[in-house]
Design a protein around this motif. Structure first.
Motif, short mmCIF file in Angstrom:
data_model
loop_
_atom_site.label_atom_id
_atom_site.label_comp_id
_atom_site.label_asym_id
_atom_site.label_seq_id
_atom_site.Cartn_x
_atom_site.Cartn_y
_atom_site.Cartn_z
N SER A 158 44.38 -11.01 -27.08
CA SER A 158 45.44 -11.13 -26.55
C SER A 158 45.45 -12.91 -26.60
CB SER A 158 45.97 -10.36 -25.10
OG SER A 158 47.09 -10.42 -25.43
N ILE A 159 44.90 -12.86 -26.12
CA ILE A 159 44.82 -14.42 -25.81
C ILE A 159 44.93 -15.55 -27.20
CG2 ILE A 159 43.73 -16.69 -24.52
CD1 ILE A 159 42.96 -14.42 -22.51
N ARG A 198 48.40 -15.12 -28.39
CA ARG A 198 49.06 -16.11 -27.92
C ARG A 198 49.25 -17.58 -27.88
NH1 ARG A 198 47.78 -16.75 -21.42
NH2 ARG A 198 46.20 -18.57 -21.97
N GLU A 241 37.48 -23.12 -29.09
CA GLU A 241 37.63 -24.32 -28.88
C GLU A 241 39.15 -24.81 -27.76
OE1 GLU A 241 37.77 -27.98 -30.97
OE2 GLU A 241 35.70 -27.44 -31.15
N VAL A 250 41.26 -21.99 -26.67
CA VAL A 250 41.36 -20.59 -26.18
C VAL A 250 40.18 -20.84 -24.86
CG1 VAL A 250 42.08 -18.62 -27.34
CG2 VAL A 250 39.33 -18.82 -26.77
N GLY A 251 38.81 -21.71 -25.06
CA GLY A 251 38.34 -21.87 -23.95
C GLY A 251 36.88 -20.91 -24.02
N GLN A 282 31.97 -23.19 -6.77
CA GLN A 282 33.01 -23.18 -7.56
C GLN A 282 32.65 -23.20 -8.94
OE1 GLN A 282 32.58 -25.22 -4.71
NE2 GLN A 282 34.59 -25.16 -3.57
N GLN A 283 33.48 -22.57 -9.79
CA GLN A 283 33.26 -23.09 -11.02
C GLN A 283 33.95 -23.24 -11.76
OE1 GLN A 283 31.69 -19.10 -11.13
NE2 GLN A 283 30.12 -19.05 -11.85
N THR A 284 33.43 -23.49 -13.20
CA THR A 284 35.30 -24.28 -13.71
C THR A 284 35.59 -23.82 -14.73
OG1 THR A 284 34.37 -26.77 -12.69
CG2 THR A 284 36.04 -26.61 -14.09
N GLU A 285 36.90 -23.39 -15.46
CA GLU A 285 37.11 -22.86 -17.19
C GLU A 285 36.77 -23.55 -17.69
OE1 GLU A 285 39.48 -21.04 -18.30
OE2 GLU A 285 38.36 -19.15 -17.57
N GLN A 286 36.81 -24.71 -17.42
CA GLN A 286 36.73 -26.02 -18.49
C GLN A 286 36.95 -27.55 -18.24
OE1 GLN A 286 38.27 -26.09 -21.90
NE2 GLN A 286 38.00 -27.76 -22.59
N THR A 287 36.06 -28.32 -18.09
CA THR A 287 36.49 -29.83 -17.62
C THR A 287 37.26 -30.26 -18.05
OG1 THR A 287 34.70 -30.55 -18.49
CG2 THR A 287 33.71 -29.84 -16.64
N LYS A 288 38.05 -31.15 -17.08
CA LYS A 288 38.72 -32.16 -17.84
C LYS A 288 38.36 -33.22 -19.35
CE LYS A 288 42.65 -34.21 -15.75
NZ LYS A 288 43.73 -34.51 -14.25
N LYS A 289 37.16 -33.25 -19.04
CA LYS A 289 36.19 -34.26 -20.00
C LYS A 289 36.84 -33.82 -21.38
CE LYS A 289 33.14 -35.54 -17.06
NZ LYS A 289 31.98 -35.50 -16.97
N ARG A 326 38.72 -32.36 -22.49
CA ARG A 326 39.88 -32.32 -23.14
C ARG A 326 40.09 -33.89 -24.56
NH1 ARG A 326 45.60 -32.70 -19.15
NH2 ARG A 326 43.87 -32.61 -17.47
#
Lengths: 230, 230
Positions: free
Chosen positions: A15-16, A19, A37, A39-40, A220-227, A229
């Motif tokens: 589904s993702i 999208r 990339e 969708v992560g 805390q875990q992160t979906e994806q770091t801002k880096k 981007r």
DNA sequence: TAGATTGTTAATCGATTAACAATC
DNA sequence: TAGATTGTTAATCGATTAACAATC
């Protein structure tokens, strides 16, 4: 049709994927790496997910966007229109009626129900609100197979039974309570306070007020770091 | 604090355990078996989930309800009050503002934001709607650490950045788009059309209209059969 | 003590990731 | 053909389940 048992997580990712490629040019050929990339996730995950359902890619090239849209839509069943019954037209129900995201996926709320006499008979978003008592007959006669429950907890089970009596095979439940269903019916639950409680956990006990507040550590875990981007 | 890495699924179940025992007598002692039945899982799963955080049970007896409520609330961090910022007061946002389930878990929407001039300044559910531009300053000054995004897709990333600038550490996102966050921030997504697409898949392609409609087989699974109720 | 149920260790199951032969 | 990427097999990782010694 799938070759093996398909993980539920795969279905959600499909589904993702859909999208994410919606805006892309149909003729473009997208390697699993690039879709990943977008969708992560990983390229291996993308290929594995798609391979449950056939061979859609071109070795050495990637996946044609048009073909991918077509196939994923077909797999998910969103290439046809789904008629949906909504039960409970309170704040949340009314928001769902107006939700623009559904139409894009071929999802149409075709019948709405409430037990509030002041609402019954009114038309919201082009849908007439009917008495919950009529759920079984209206659903049977219109062939509606999917239901959304946005009632208070107290009414959720009763309403579920009526939906099933009307022939519903899939239910999306927003009431924060466990509802019981017969075999052959698929249920998914969305509980907003569970979502926020989970966030609360990951934030550690740093909420305001309250008594003893130990920090639970930094998990805390992160979906994806801002880096990523850049 | 947890002894080992805790699965995310465990955290979600803790929330369900808490929801299920809320109405029970505090002094009652509940065996894992009974709690499992209430929520629809196994006794082994219940014990495993709880044991990540300590030894709350009495061997030979079960778990004291009062103790359990206390411990799970503390673990999840819902024993203190969480102040939340809501961004986007459209249909969904307004429904969230009015959502009664939050208060019970110590969740309070303390600030609401929108970019619509006709909404800014108005008070809904006792919360004044402010300009999205003020997110960073309002959040910093009020120490709000949690944000809920109920904006259109087009605004979601921009709004995320503002929330993070204001010091938010946890985000619940309802916009059907992938948003990027820096490390140390926890994100959860709720996508209503993904939920319905997943149902659509499990129902097989039996939606109305559309062209070729192969049945994908009968993969419907059931949370719990109606028989279990008896 | 005898009976029951916890907390935990070991076994199982399932999903994700890595690696690579097959293919365009 | 050479280069690139798929589809899939095997390896890894993580979560769930089973089983049971420890404990009340």
């Amino acid at each position: 049709m799938p070759r093996f048992r398909v993980p539920e997580a795969t279905i959600e990712r499909l589904s993702i994927y859909l999208r994410s490629i919606r805006g892309l040019n149909e003729t473009r050929i997208l390697p699993s790496q690039e879709l990943a990339e977008l969708v992560g996730t990983s390229d291996a995950q993308v290929r594995r997910d798609l391979s449950y359902f056939g061979e859609f890619g071109v070795p050495g090239q990637g996946y044609r966007v048009g073909k991918l849209k077509e196939e994923i839509s077909r797999i998910l069943g969103v290439d046809s229109i789904w008629w949906i019954a909504l039960v409970g037209v309170g704040n949340l129900g009314a928001a769902l009626l107006a939700y623009p995201g559904f139409k894009r996926q071929g999802l149409r709320i075709k019948a709405a129900f409430d037990n509030d006499l002041s609402k019954i008979g009114k038309i919201w978003q082009g849908v007439r609100i009917q008495d919950v008592e009529k759920i079984p007959e209206v659903l049977s006669s219109q062939g509606i197979k999917m239901g959304v429950i946005a009632t208070p907890v107290s009414a959720a089970q009763e309403v579920t039974d009526k939906l099933i009596e009307g022939g519903v095979k899939g239910i999306l439940n927003f009431a924060p309570v466990r509802i019981l269903i017969p075999e052959g019916v698929k249920l998914r639950n969305v509980d907003l306070s569970i979502e926020l409680s989970a966030l609360s956990y990951f934030l550690g006990n740093t909420g305001v007020s309250g008594e003893a507040k130990e920090i639970l550590g930094t998990r805390q875990q992160t979906e994806q770091t801002k880096k990523d981007r850049e």
